[in-house]
Scaffold this motif. Sequence first.
Motif, PDB file in Angstrom:
ATOM      1  N   ASP A 198      39.645  33.449   9.340  1.00 48.87           N
ATOM      2  CA  ASP A 198      39.004  34.680   8.860  1.00 48.87           C
ATOM      3  C   ASP A 198      39.924  35.896   8.940  1.00 48.87           C
ATOM      4  N   LEU A 199      41.029  35.790   9.667  1.00 46.20           N
ATOM      5  CA  LEU A 199      41.795  36.985  10.030  1.00 46.20           C
ATOM      6  C   LEU A 199      42.355  37.743   8.833  1.00 46.20           C
ATOM      7  N   VAL A 246      39.516  39.744   7.424  1.00 47.16           N
ATOM      8  CA  VAL A 246      39.156  40.824   8.349  1.00 47.16           C
ATOM      9  C   VAL A 246      40.175  41.953   8.261  1.00 47.16           C
ATOM     10  N   LEU A 247      41.462  41.610   8.205  1.00 44.90           N
ATOM     11  CA  LEU A 247      42.506  42.630   8.110  1.00 44.90           C
ATOM     12  C   LEU A 247      42.367  43.432   6.820  1.00 44.90           C
ATOM     13  N   ALA A 248      42.149  42.754   5.718  1.00 45.06           N
ATOM     14  CA  ALA A 248      41.983  43.452   4.440  1.00 45.06           C
ATOM     15  C   ALA A 248      40.757  44.361   4.477  1.00 45.06           C
ATOM     16  N   LEU A 249      39.681  43.884   5.043  1.00 42.10           N
ATOM     17  CA  LEU A 249      38.456  44.677   5.146  1.00 42.10           C
ATOM     18  C   LEU A 249      38.684  45.911   6.013  1.00 42.10           C
ATOM     19  N   ASN A 250      39.357  45.736   7.144  1.00 45.53           N
ATOM     20  CA  ASN A 250      39.647  46.864   8.035  1.00 45.53           C
ATOM     21  C   ASN A 250      40.466  47.932   7.314  1.00 45.53           C
ATOM     22  N   ASN A 251      41.497  47.506   6.615  1.00 44.58           N
ATOM     23  CA  ASN A 251      42.456  48.463   6.062  1.00 44.58           C
ATOM     24  C   ASN A 251      42.030  49.076   4.734  1.00 44.58           C
ATOM     25  N   THR A 252      40.874  48.685   4.242  1.00 48.07           N
ATOM     26  CA  THR A 252      40.315  49.338   3.055  1.00 48.07           C
ATOM     27  C   THR A 252      39.020  50.081   3.391  1.00 48.07           C
ATOM     28  N   ALA A 253      38.750  50.260   4.689  1.00 43.09           N
ATOM     29  CA  ALA A 253      37.474  50.833   5.129  1.00 43.09           C
ATOM     30  C   ALA A 253      37.396  52.342   4.978  1.00 43.09           C
ATOM     31  N   GLY A 254      38.527  53.011   4.859  1.00 44.85           N
ATOM     32  CA  GLY A 254      38.493  54.463   4.721  1.00 44.85           C
ATOM     33  C   GLY A 254      38.974  55.176   5.970  1.00 44.85           C
ATOM     34  N   ARG A 255      38.844  56.502   5.959  1.00 45.37           N
ATOM     35  CA  ARG A 255      39.440  57.334   7.005  1.00 45.37           C
ATOM     36  C   ARG A 255      38.757  57.213   8.364  1.00 45.37           C
ATOM     37  N   SER A 256      37.552  56.698   8.415  1.00 46.02           N
ATOM     38  CA  SER A 256      36.859  56.629   9.697  1.00 46.02           C
ATOM     39  C   SER A 256      37.237  55.396  10.522  1.00 46.02           C
ATOM     40  N   ILE A 257      38.060  54.519   9.967  1.00 46.44           N
ATOM     41  CA  ILE A 257      38.558  53.344  10.687  1.00 46.44           C
ATOM     42  C   ILE A 257      40.080  53.370  10.636  1.00 46.44           C
ATOM     43  N   LEU A 258      40.709  53.304  11.806  1.00 44.14           N
ATOM     44  CA  LEU A 258      42.168  53.313  11.858  1.00 44.14           C
ATOM     45  C   LEU A 258      42.720  51.997  11.314  1.00 44.14           C
ATOM     46  N   ALA A 259      43.737  52.106  10.466  1.00 47.20           N
ATOM     47  CA  ALA A 259      44.401  50.919   9.932  1.00 47.20           C
ATOM     48  C   ALA A 259      45.117  50.185  11.063  1.00 47.20           C
ATOM     49  N   ILE A 260      45.210  48.873  10.941  1.00 43.96           N
ATOM     50  CA  ILE A 260      45.939  48.054  11.903  1.00 43.96           C
ATOM     51  C   ILE A 260      46.822  47.081  11.127  1.00 43.96           C
ATOM     52  N   ASP A 261      47.760  46.463  11.848  1.00 44.16           N
ATOM     53  CA  ASP A 261      48.595  45.442  11.216  1.00 44.16           C
ATOM     54  C   ASP A 261      48.193  44.064  11.747  1.00 44.16           C
ATOM     55  N   ALA A 262      48.848  43.043  11.248  1.00 43.27           N
ATOM     56  CA  ALA A 262      48.479  41.675  11.617  1.00 43.27           C
ATOM     57  C   ALA A 262      48.659  41.424  13.114  1.00 43.27           C
ATOM     58  N   TYR A 274      42.096  39.146  18.300  1.00 43.20           N
ATOM     59  CA  TYR A 274      41.676  37.746  18.233  1.00 43.20           C
ATOM     60  C   TYR A 274      41.909  37.051  19.575  1.00 43.20           C
ATOM     61  N   ASP A 275      43.030  37.358  20.204  1.00 44.22           N
ATOM     62  CA  ASP A 275      43.381  36.720  21.473  1.00 44.22           C
ATOM     63  C   ASP A 275      42.647  37.319  22.669  1.00 44.22           C
ATOM     64  N   HIS A 276      42.290  38.607  22.614  1.00 47.62           N
ATOM     65  CA  HIS A 276      41.809  39.285  23.824  1.00 47.62           C
ATOM     66  C   HIS A 276      40.409  39.881  23.760  1.00 47.62           C
ATOM     67  N   ALA A 277      39.867  40.109  22.588  1.00 43.12           N
ATOM     68  CA  ALA A 277      38.552  40.751  22.519  1.00 43.12           C
ATOM     69  C   ALA A 277      37.482  39.832  23.110  1.00 43.12           C
ATOM     70  N   ASP A 278      36.610  40.416  23.888  1.00 38.40           N
ATOM     71  CA  ASP A 278      35.516  39.652  24.483  1.00 38.40           C
ATOM     72  C   ASP A 278      34.425  39.364  23.457  1.00 38.40           C
ATOM     73  N   TYR A 279      34.270  40.285  22.519  1.00 34.78           N
ATOM     74  CA  TYR A 279      33.288  40.131  21.448  1.00 34.78           C
ATOM     75  C   TYR A 279      34.025  40.408  20.144  1.00 34.78           C
ATOM     76  N   PHE A 280      34.086  39.428  19.269  1.00 35.29           N
ATOM     77  CA  PHE A 280      34.717  39.585  17.958  1.00 35.29           C
ATOM     78  C   PHE A 280      33.929  38.684  17.014  1.00 35.29           C
ATOM     79  N   ARG A 281      32.971  39.302  16.332  1.00 35.40           N
ATOM     80  CA  ARG A 281      32.100  38.542  15.453  1.00 35.40           C
ATOM     81  C   ARG A 281      32.160  39.085  14.039  1.00 35.40           C
ATOM     82  N   GLN A 288      31.112  34.716   2.301  1.00 36.35           N
ATOM     83  CA  GLN A 288      32.045  35.849   2.208  1.00 36.35           C
ATOM     84  C   GLN A 288      31.935  36.714   3.466  1.00 36.35           C
ATOM     85  N   ILE A 289      33.081  37.152   4.003  1.00 39.83           N
ATOM     86  CA  ILE A 289      33.074  38.043   5.157  1.00 39.83           C
ATOM     87  C   ILE A 289      32.582  39.413   4.695  1.00 39.83           C
ATOM     88  N   ALA A 290      31.434  39.837   5.235  1.00 41.06           N
ATOM     89  CA  ALA A 290      30.802  41.093   4.826  1.00 41.06           C
ATOM     90  C   ALA A 290      31.018  42.203   5.840  1.00 41.06           C
TER      91      ALA A 290
END
Length: 196
Positions: free
Chosen positions: A12-13, A16-32, A39-46, A53-55
């Motif tokens: 899914d990653l 998820v990355l594409a969704l994050n980086n097209t979300a707009g100014r209220s979400i900080l962009a991240i890289d892979a 993915y490795d450290h979050a306690d909750y990642f759903r 389709q990832i919504a």
Amino acid sequence: MALAIRDVREHDLDAVLALNNTAGRSILAIDAAQLRYFYDHADYFRVAEIDGQIAGFLIAMREGGAYGSPNYRWFSGRYPQFVYIDRIVIANAFRRHGLGRIFYCDVISYAEVRVPLLACEVFLEPRDDVVVLFHGTYGFQEVGQQRMGEDGPQVSLLARELPSFGYVRDTYLEHGGLPDVPWLAERLARPSQSPA
């Protein structure tokens, strides 16, 4: 329309990355690499999956991690136990359909059997009154403000007490732990993590 809220899977990653980086100014962009850290450290990642389709997705971290977010560190310096919502993103096509509320009900369900506090922040620059009101309807209250770096946005740091935690702590956590049922299970350790 078939909706599933489930733990993220490695395949899914990219979505998820594409969704994050097209979300707009209220979400900080991240890289892979940053997404891999989650993915490795979050306690909750759903993720929310609708008809395959990832919504949307929500990422949250428990206290005690090495996560470098200034907002996570702010809560770490003030609260001994918490779940910190780092980000929630809903795809444009699925906004205003209640997915944010579904995610918040799910993360509250996760948090309230583990910690006394759910924490997050909302951007005040640009201010989004819909987001502020949304958090208010879930009982979040402002516990502070800070600027994210010298030139970063001003944020409102929000917290919601989880009153059922005391009962869970006294009844289960101090007497052998939570029941062994799937809906109370932790995320499985990733290959780069040592088991807890």
